[in-house]
Design an enzyme around this catalytic site. Structure first.
Site, PDB file in Angstrom:
ATOM      1  N   CYS A   1      -2.427  -2.385   7.839  1.00  0.00           N
ATOM      2  CA  CYS A   1      -2.341  -3.317   6.711  1.00  0.00           C
ATOM      3  C   CYS A   1      -1.134  -4.237   6.794  1.00  0.00           C
ATOM      4  CB  CYS A   1      -2.368  -2.551   5.401  1.00  0.00           C
ATOM      5  SG  CYS A   1      -3.949  -1.690   5.126  1.00  0.00           S
TER       6      CYS A   1
ATOM      7  N   LYS B   1      -6.633  -4.930  -3.207  1.00  0.00           N
ATOM      8  CA  LYS B   1      -7.329  -5.571  -2.086  1.00  0.00           C
ATOM      9  C   LYS B   1      -8.392  -4.640  -1.521  1.00  0.00           C
ATOM     10  CE  LYS B   1      -3.645  -4.285   1.200  1.00  0.00           C
ATOM     11  NZ  LYS B   1      -4.411  -3.502   2.174  1.00  0.00           N
TER      12      LYS B   1
ATOM     13  N   ASP C   1       0.784  -1.240   0.000  1.00  0.00           N
ATOM     14  CA  ASP C   1       0.000   0.000   0.000  1.00  0.00           C
ATOM     15  C   ASP C   1       0.819   1.295   0.000  1.00  0.00           C
ATOM     16  OD1 ASP C   1      -1.936  -1.923   0.209  1.00  0.00           O
ATOM     17  OD2 ASP C   1      -2.810  -1.183   2.075  1.00  0.00           O
TER      18      ASP C   1
END
Length: 226
Positions: A162, A129, A24
């Protein structure tokens, strides 16, 4: 096989069955003026991971390591975003609302994409995701299985969200995880410190923690063979 010093003890891995996972590193989280900063966060806390992660990527590419990137985001119609996630926060700052870099956390928007400094190279998979973890409702597990991956070297943001979720998911699935302390970041220094400590606690309850320089040094034999 290669081994490096880590917490809580030595981490041994086979480069042929190890993947670097870059979680990310998106403009909305990482860049000044992005969604993360509009929430009042100090993006400098995340941007300090860019230089060591860029150096790590160069080394891993030279060694021929599998490299996989992830992005958190949703379909434009928000059909993959549950109400419990969609309805959090101020209405003007919710997922799908107009943001400084396009609709917030929507796939295909400028802010959803990975920052230029850490852009994926040709052939490196990018996993989109809808959740915090890389395994939920994605092809991530299939990609790992197809490549025979057994160990994950984890980087990215944020450490306590995350990154942690992915490491916990991976641990439950039998993967050995090494988290690189200088290549993961949090907006909150206290969360960064606690998040890393939790991974290596109790003999490595979720995995191992080490600086990226130690991992790159362990890769040197692979680099010399390429």
């Amino acid at each position: 096989m290669a081994t490096l010093d880590a917490l809580p003890g030595p981490f041994t891995f086979d480069p042929a069955t190890t993947a670097l996972v870059v979680i990310d590193m998106q403009r909305d989280f990482m860049e000044p003026g992005g969604f993360g900063e509009t929430l009042g966060n100090d993006v400098a806390q995340l941007r300090r991971v860019i230089a060591p992660t860029a150096a790590l990527l160069r080394a891993c590419r030279a060694a021929g390591l599998t490299i996989i990137h992830t992005r958190e985001g949703h379909l434009p119609d928000l059909s993959d975003c549950p109400p419990a996630k969609l309805n959090r926060g101020e209405p003007s700052q919710r997922i799908g609302a107009p943001g400084p870099m396009g609709r917030i956390l929507i796939r295909g928007e400028y802010g959803h994409d990975i920052i230029d400094e850490l852009a994926p190279a040709d052939g490196e998979p990018v996993i989109d995701k809808p959740g915090k973890g890389a395994f939920y409702n994605t092809s991530f597990g299939d990609v790992l299985a197809a490549r025979g991956i057994r160990s994950l070297v984890v980087t990215g943001v944020t450490t306590e969200v995350c990154v942690h979720t992915t490491v916990r998911e991976a641990n439950d699935r039998g993967y050995e995880c090494l988290v690189l302390s200088d290549c993961v970041g949090s907006y909150f220094p206290e969360f960064q410190e606690a998040g890393l400590a939790m991974i290596a606690a109790q003999g490595g309850i979720f995995g191992w923690v080490a600086p990226s320089t130690a991992f790159v040094a362990a890769l040197q034999p692979s680099l010399q063979r390429t």
